[in-house]
Design a protein around this motif. Structure first.
Motif, PDB file in Angstrom:
ATOM      1  N   THR A 134     -11.415   7.599  10.920  1.00 45.67           N
ATOM      2  CA  THR A 134     -10.375   8.426  10.311  1.00 45.67           C
ATOM      3  C   THR A 134      -9.095   7.612  10.233  1.00 45.67           C
ATOM      4  OG1 THR A 134     -11.438  10.324  11.347  1.00 45.67           O
ATOM      5  CG2 THR A 134      -9.247  10.693  10.451  1.00 45.67           C
ATOM      6  N   LEU A 135      -8.739   7.223   9.033  1.00 46.21           N
ATOM      7  CA  LEU A 135      -7.604   6.328   8.837  1.00 46.21           C
ATOM      8  C   LEU A 135      -6.516   7.010   8.014  1.00 46.21           C
ATOM      9  CD1 LEU A 135      -9.558   3.073   7.876  1.00 46.21           C
ATOM     10  CD2 LEU A 135      -8.708   3.726  10.128  1.00 46.21           C
ATOM     11  N   GLY A 136      -5.301   6.515   8.191  1.00 49.57           N
ATOM     12  CA  GLY A 136      -4.191   7.077   7.429  1.00 49.57           C
ATOM     13  C   GLY A 136      -3.126   6.036   7.176  1.00 49.57           C
ATOM     14  N   VAL A 137      -2.261   6.341   6.231  1.00 51.47           N
ATOM     15  CA  VAL A 137      -1.093   5.512   5.963  1.00 51.47           C
ATOM     16  C   VAL A 137       0.109   6.440   5.975  1.00 51.47           C
ATOM     17  CG1 VAL A 137       0.098   4.083   4.259  1.00 51.47           C
ATOM     18  CG2 VAL A 137      -2.375   3.859   4.553  1.00 51.47           C
ATOM     19  N   ARG A 138       1.014   6.213   6.922  1.00 51.04           N
ATOM     20  CA  ARG A 138       2.242   7.007   7.037  1.00 51.04           C
ATOM     21  C   ARG A 138       1.908   8.493   6.907  1.00 51.04           C
ATOM     22  NH1 ARG A 138       7.471   5.565   7.653  1.00 51.04           N
ATOM     23  NH2 ARG A 138       9.012   6.859   6.598  1.00 51.04           N
TER      24      ARG A 138
ATOM     25  N   GLN B 188      -5.902   6.936  12.482  1.00 50.78           N
ATOM     26  CA  GLN B 188      -5.342   5.662  12.930  1.00 50.78           C
ATOM     27  C   GLN B 188      -4.513   5.120  11.775  1.00 50.78           C
ATOM     28  OE1 GLN B 188      -8.102   3.041  15.224  1.00 50.78           O
ATOM     29  NE2 GLN B 188      -9.675   4.377  14.385  1.00 50.78           N
ATOM     30  N   THR B 189      -3.261   4.797  12.050  1.00 55.93           N
ATOM     31  CA  THR B 189      -2.391   4.400  10.947  1.00 55.93           C
ATOM     32  C   THR B 189      -2.148   2.893  10.890  1.00 55.93           C
ATOM     33  OG1 THR B 189      -0.436   4.799  12.313  1.00 55.93           O
ATOM     34  CG2 THR B 189      -1.200   6.618  10.918  1.00 55.93           C
TER      35      THR B 189
ATOM     36  N   ILE C  17      -8.109   0.100   3.508  1.00 55.82           N
ATOM     37  CA  ILE C  17      -9.314   0.116   2.680  1.00 55.82           C
ATOM     38  C   ILE C  17     -10.233  -1.046   3.069  1.00 55.82           C
ATOM     39  CG2 ILE C  17     -10.184  -0.216   0.315  1.00 55.82           C
ATOM     40  CD1 ILE C  17      -7.720   1.433  -0.633  1.00 55.82           C
ATOM     41  N   ASP C  18      -9.624  -2.206   3.310  1.00 61.54           N
ATOM     42  CA  ASP C  18     -10.430  -3.366   3.730  1.00 61.54           C
ATOM     43  C   ASP C  18     -11.153  -3.087   5.047  1.00 61.54           C
ATOM     44  OD1 ASP C  18      -7.968  -5.881   2.650  1.00 61.54           O
ATOM     45  OD2 ASP C  18      -9.483  -4.747   1.523  1.00 61.54           O
ATOM     46  N   VAL C  19     -10.432  -2.532   6.004  1.00 59.64           N
ATOM     47  CA  VAL C  19     -11.038  -2.247   7.312  1.00 59.64           C
ATOM     48  C   VAL C  19     -12.149  -1.218   7.168  1.00 59.64           C
ATOM     49  CG1 VAL C  19     -10.612  -1.202   9.579  1.00 59.64           C
ATOM     50  CG2 VAL C  19      -9.012  -2.879   8.669  1.00 59.64           C
TER      51      VAL C  19
ATOM     52  N   SER D 183     -12.657   8.302   6.296  1.00 61.72           N
ATOM     53  CA  SER D 183     -11.683   8.970   5.434  1.00 61.72           C
ATOM     54  C   SER D 183     -10.390   8.182   5.448  1.00 61.72           C
ATOM     55  CB  SER D 183     -11.427  10.407   5.886  1.00 61.72           C
ATOM     56  OG  SER D 183     -10.809  10.429   7.152  1.00 61.72           O
ATOM     57  N   LEU D 184      -9.675   8.244   4.354  1.00 64.36           N
ATOM     58  CA  LEU D 184      -8.355   7.630   4.276  1.00 64.36           C
ATOM     59  C   LEU D 184      -7.396   8.647   3.695  1.00 64.36           C
ATOM     60  CD1 LEU D 184      -6.399   5.270   4.570  1.00 64.36           C
ATOM     61  CD2 LEU D 184      -7.117   4.479   2.313  1.00 64.36           C
ATOM     62  N   GLN D 185      -6.303   8.847   4.425  1.00 61.02           N
ATOM     63  CA  GLN D 185      -5.289   9.821   4.048  1.00 61.02           C
ATOM     64  C   GLN D 185      -3.990   9.056   3.802  1.00 61.02           C
ATOM     65  OE1 GLN D 185      -4.584  12.440   7.406  1.00 61.02           O
ATOM     66  NE2 GLN D 185      -2.538  12.947   6.700  1.00 61.02           N
ATOM     67  N   ILE D 186      -3.505   9.068   2.577  1.00 60.99           N
ATOM     68  CA  ILE D 186      -2.213   8.450   2.290  1.00 60.99           C
ATOM     69  C   ILE D 186      -1.171   9.553   2.337  1.00 60.99           C
ATOM     70  CG2 ILE D 186      -0.836   7.184   0.599  1.00 60.99           C
ATOM     71  CD1 ILE D 186      -3.413   6.023  -0.497  1.00 60.99           C
ATOM     72  N   GLY D 187      -0.156   9.351   3.177  1.00 61.44           N
ATOM     73  CA  GLY D 187       0.883  10.364   3.292  1.00 61.44           C
ATOM     74  C   GLY D 187       0.338  11.640   3.904  1.00 61.44           C
ATOM     75  N   ASN D 188       0.967  12.747   3.570  1.00 61.94           N
ATOM     76  CA  ASN D 188       0.495  14.056   4.022  1.00 61.94           C
ATOM     77  C   ASN D 188       0.665  15.029   2.865  1.00 61.94           C
ATOM     78  OD1 ASN D 188       3.226  14.539   3.964  1.00 61.94           O
ATOM     79  ND2 ASN D 188       3.409  15.168   6.100  1.00 61.94           N
TER      80      ASN D 188
END
Lengths: 439, 556
Positions: free
Chosen positions: A148-152, A174-175, A275-277, A291-296
């Motif tokens: 479970t990944l995220g950016v900011r 994890q950001t 995305i690479d990871v 999953s990748l979550q950009i922002g909220n």
């Protein structure tokens, strides 16, 4: 290149169902050759706010069942992958109409769960989802540990979380891609004897901790005991991870460098590295769900000062999202922002397509769910969804289908079925029974 | 698990705000249809709004609370916040590496970090694990004498370490089963490796134990309904409230002797703790969260308009507010009125320049500001920056600051389907679906327009237009129309609703939850005590410590 998998020393196919952290790759690879699905892996991709409006995502004149032959300018970065996309238009989130709590952004708690939220205070963001999300549900069914990944991705509140293992059980993304990479791969870099000693030590510590959890739980009233029971389950899962005797059969490379990934300025590079990871972890078979979550939900804390990524405005993303209909300049800004989001998705699809697997690529064997919790305005009608990838032959892509007014729960059910997790409905059945007709 | 709250009642009054019903002043009486919700939250203000702000019954408890049995709301079990974790390992191990800054963000309840609702997330267990390993390694490698203090070969001494250290780590003595378990872990490891490794794994396990990570209460309690908080539980309540950290040996010893469950002792201890430097940590945590200024570093400002905006300035603004509030509460008169009206602050040269005055000294020092321009925290650069967009002020956010932080008003979000935009827009007051709520926000926030998005006082705004700086609070007639925050501050500083709300905010910080029906009378008494002390925040903290919400627990 033959795809890599962790090998379980001395075990056979019979053990595949029993142990966690073991991908089903071998079994699925065989099925994929038959073209029968289920998909080998699931990726969920989230970007904030609305996809502007159907006028800007629906190809001109397209009808239900048509082939995808062109995309709107906002989505042009996806043109190389039109054949890999099943565009699903005009669905709704039936949960929204029934939801008493909060307003436009609460639906992020419905998005992957198909349920109304569970508030814990009057504040608009004081809620959690009331059940497991589709990614975690599938991961659990498959016996893998979802990444479970995220950016900011915002703070620990309902507006900022998409993934849940259960009611009021958010999974915090994890950001930092460098840390995520280390968490996934660093153990494997230790020499085997050292790793064995470390794991033995860790197991004795966890055993003691489990003892404390059980003892304390039995002495507490039910509210506290329930929390400790969830905690104990996590400790048991961590023990199982340390007990499984595994080696890594791929070379993940060095991983991303250490950067200030939490800063606004680094959102584009953080997204690329996440995305690479993700692709690396999936390729190495460490997990089959990510999953990748950009922002909220509102992305008020993101400001697209990202000239190197093709967008440069000193206005926060939430304001840009709200402001789009107020004039041509505002619309241009809005489209530029959403184009940026689609470019990140295109990078994901391209990365999967570039990774050879079996007789094709990872993309052939993956199911990607592109989703948002808003359609246009602050509502969840006239929504855009996309299912992408081959799903091991289970998904017929390169088309547009229109499912006007149908509830997103059905799409979540379809996702489960495509992943080989058969069920009649997902989430709260009052909001949609059965799967979506994808034909 | 569903927490029962007074949410339903709150939401029931909210729709009035949507229907374009502006709060009718000349109605007086009990009209709460503007959806301010203060009737649920603060225990006052919902009763009457005839302008003088009195609850209808004059001094003393209200009729419903007079002689009523004690009730307190339910506090769910919570985990240490990141700040608390870092402070605790500092005090437990002497470790100042602050590992919790890498943990998942804290879950907020009522605006304060609580971690009381959501269950533990898998990633967070991993983070605890990594932190425990790192802390234990450093402790045995560089801090052995202080933390363990045994010869590694001295097994009886190591057994003693398990018991002594365990009492501090768990904030209570280990029970027999725990002691056996940890000694067994120690012995097994010492037998196969050595005493150093053995101490290390014991430290790791204790730092991962739920008795360390959670604020545990109600162990072995067979009570239901109202239960007295025990000595050790009180020690932790005191220390996490007033120090944002673990209890010290004095508190643990008092708890052990059964002497803590006594109002006089609690009063004395609370005062001692407020004098201790560790109180600074709690005051900082409270103000960062109450004033929502904890993320200034993250704010983006237009570089063309505000070239001076950078991480250093953001940091300085935050430090100013923390230093000022500490100066007032720990070293000054401790009064709310001072926080809201002081014409001085604690600033460095950059902030002095921003405020248009000469620096008072080197570094951060007490500096007089222009009393025509500055009024305590209302005009702090931190607050004014946090309540602005990148290139313009925000009427809504500055209005919300006063409403939520100083009046404890809960305004509902915009109704579903209504188009909203995040800019200052006079049109909102024309649109019927917006005006009902925005009449309570926009004219109030406009009263701060003479202060730029960085809090600089100015007579023209970013687009060169001259600034009006007039505002109004139509629902508080004794404030009414005002000319900027200095005049507003004078009105708020003597307003009963503000005073009651600040007491409520401290209540929320002390309990880490929203107040509920069961807290009504306890909160009312607290507010009366705050009034009686003329808004003395130190006395408020002491009152909290001896209040029913501190002395009792309630089970569902």
């Amino acid at each position: 290149m033959h795809h890599s998998r962790r090998a379980l020393l001395g075990s056979g196919l019979a053990a595949l169902g029993a142990l966690p952290f073991l991908s089903r790759g071998l079994m699925k690879e065989a099925l994929a050759k038959e073209g029968a699905g289920p998909a080998q892996r699931l990726i969920v991709f989230f970007t904030p706010n609305e996809p502007v409006h159907a006028d800007h995502w629906k190809p001109a004149g397209i009808q239900d069942g048509d082939a995808l032959t062109s995309l709107r300018p906002m989505m042009e970065s996806l043109e190389p992958h039109m054949q890999d996309i099943l565009m699903i238009g005009e669905m709704e989130m039936h949960t929204r109409g029934a939801e008493p709590h909060g307003a436009g952004h609460t639906g992020i708690g419905h998005m992957l769960t198909g349920r109304l939220v569970e508030p814990y205070g009057p504040g608009a963001a004081e809620f959690w989802a009331s059940g497991a999300s589709v990614d975690q549900h599938i991961a659990q069914a498959l016996g893998v540990d979802a990444l479970t990944l995220g950016v900011r991705s915002g703070g620990a509140n309902g507006n900022s979380r998409i993934s849940y293992t259960g009611a009021s059980q958010p999974v915090h993304p994890q950001t930092r891609p460098d840390q995520a990479f280390d968490n996934l791969f660093s153990d494997f870099t230790l020499p085997p004897s050292e790793l064995a000693e470390l794991r033995a030590r860790r197991l004795s510590v966890l055993d003691r901790v489990a003892g404390d959890l059980q003892g304390l739980s039995s002495r507490l009233p039910s509210e506290g005991a329930q929390k400790l029971d969830v905690h104990l389950t996590l400790v048991r899962e961590l023990e199982q991870k340390f007990e499984s005797d595994t080696t890594l059969e791929c070379d993940p490379g060095d991983g991303p460098p250490a950067l200030d990934y939490d800063s606004n300025a680094n959102v584009p590079i953080a997204t690329t590295h996440q995305i690479d990871v993700m692709v690396q972890a999936l390729a190495c078979g460490i997990t089959d769900v990510a999953s990748l979550q950009i922002g909220n939900s509102g992305a008020g804390s993101l400001t697209p000062l990202w000239a190197e990524a093709g967008i440069d405005y000193n206005i926060d993303c939430h304001t840009i999202a709200h402001d789009w209909a107020n004039g041509p300049e505002q619309l241009e800004r809005r489209l530029a922002l959403e184009s940026f989001h689609f470019r990140q998705f295109a990078y994901l699809l391209q990365s999967l397509a570039d990774y050879p697997e079996g007789t094709g690529s990872m993309l052939d064997n993956t199911l990607v769910l592109w989703t948002k919790n808003l359609g246009f305005g602050h509502n969840s009608r006239r929504m855009l969804h996309m299912l992408c990838g081959g799903a091991c032959g289970g998904l017929d892509t390169g088309r547009y289908i229109e499912r006007e007014g149908q509830g997103h729960n059905k799409l979540l059910t379809s996702v489960c079925n495509l992943m080989g997790v058969e069920q009649e409905s997902f989430g709260d059945p009052q909001f949609g029974q059965g799967a979506l007709d994808l034909a | 698990m569903r927490i029962h709250l007074a949410v339903a009642g709150l939401l029931a009054v909210a729709p009035g705000c949507y229907a374009g019903v502006t709060h009718q002043l000349d109605e007086g009486g009990t009209d709460d249809s503007a959806g301010l919700g203060s009737g649920e939250s603060s225990g006052t203000g919902g009763d009457s709004d005839d302008g003088d702000g009195e609850s209808g019954d004059g001094p003393g408890p209200s009729a419903e609370c007079e002689g009523a049995p004690t009730t307190v709301g339910v506090t769910p079990m919570r985990r240490l916040t990141r700040t608390e974790y870092d402070n605790t390992v500092r005090d437990l191990l002497g470790d100042t590496s602050a590992p919790a800054q890498a943990f998942a963000p804290d879950e907020l309840v009522a605006g304060f970090a609580a971690n009381s609702i959501a269950s533990l997330s898998k990633g967070q267990l991993d983070a605890y694990f990594a932190a425990a390993e790192a802390l234990a390694a450093v402790a045995v490698q560089t801090n052995w004498e202080t933390v363990v203090g045994c010869d590694p070969g001295d097994r009886p001494c190591l057994h003693g370490f398990v018991e002594t250290f365990g009492r501090r780590a768990f904030r209570r003595p280990l029970n027999a089963a725990e002691l056996d378990g940890y000694i067994e872990l120690l012995d097994d490891t010492a037998d196969t490796a050595d005493g150093i490794a053995a101490a290390e794994v014991v430290l790791q396990a204790m730092l991962l134990s739920p008795s360390f990570l959670y604020r545990v209460e109600g162990e072995d309690s067979s009570g239901s309904g109202l239960v007295a908080v025990t000595g050790y539980e009180l020690a932790s309540r005191l220390s996490y409230f007033l120090w944002a950290s673990m209890p010290d040996d004095e508190l643990l010893d008092l708890a052990e002797a059964g002497m803590l469950e006594d109002d006089a002792t609690l009063d004395e201890q609370a005062r001692r703790m407020l004098e201790d430097p560790r109180a600074r940590d709690a005051l900082e945590a409270f103000h960062l969260q109450w004033l929502s200024i904890g993320d200034l570093q993250d704010r983006v400002k237009d570089p063309a308009l505000f070239p001076e905006w950078d991480a250093g300035l953001a940091d300085g603004m935050t430090r100013e507010t923390l230093a000022f509030t500490e100066a007032v509460i720990r070293d000054g008169d401790g009064r709310l009125q001072t926080l809201l009206t002081a014409p001085w602050s604690i600033v460095d040269a950059d902030l002095a320049e921003l405020y248009g005055v000469d620096a008072g000294g080197t570094g951060f020092s007490r500096t007089d500001l222009d009393p025509a321009e500055r009024s305590g925290i209302l005009t702090h650069a931190s607050v004014l920056t946090a309540t602005s967009h990148a290139a313009e002020t925000s009427w809504v956010h500055r209005g919300l600051f006063v409403r939520e932080k100083l009046l404890c008003d809960e305004l509902p979000p915009p109704p579903a389907g209504v188009e909203t935009n995040n800019v200052n827009d006079p049109g909102r007051l024309e649109a019927p679906e917006c005006a009902g709520c925005h009449i309570l926000l926009d004219p109030l926030g406009q009263g701060f327009d003479a202060y730029s998005p960085l809090g600089v006082f100015r007579l023209t705004d970013e687009s060169g237009e001259s600034v009006d700086g007039q505002g109004s609070m139509t629902d508080i007639p004794e404030i009414g129309d005002f000319d900027g925050p200095v005049e507003l501050g004078a009105g708020l500083a003597t307003n009963e609703r503000v005073r009651d709300c600040v007491a409520t905010q401290w209540f929320r910080y002390a309990t880490r939850r929203h107040e509920s029906e069961a807290d009504t009378c306890g909160l009312e008494a607290l507010q009366a005590q705050f009034e009686a002390s003329d808004g003395d925040i130190r006395e408020l903290a002491v009152s909290l410590v001896t209040s029913p919400s501190f002395r009792f627990r309630s089970h569902d």
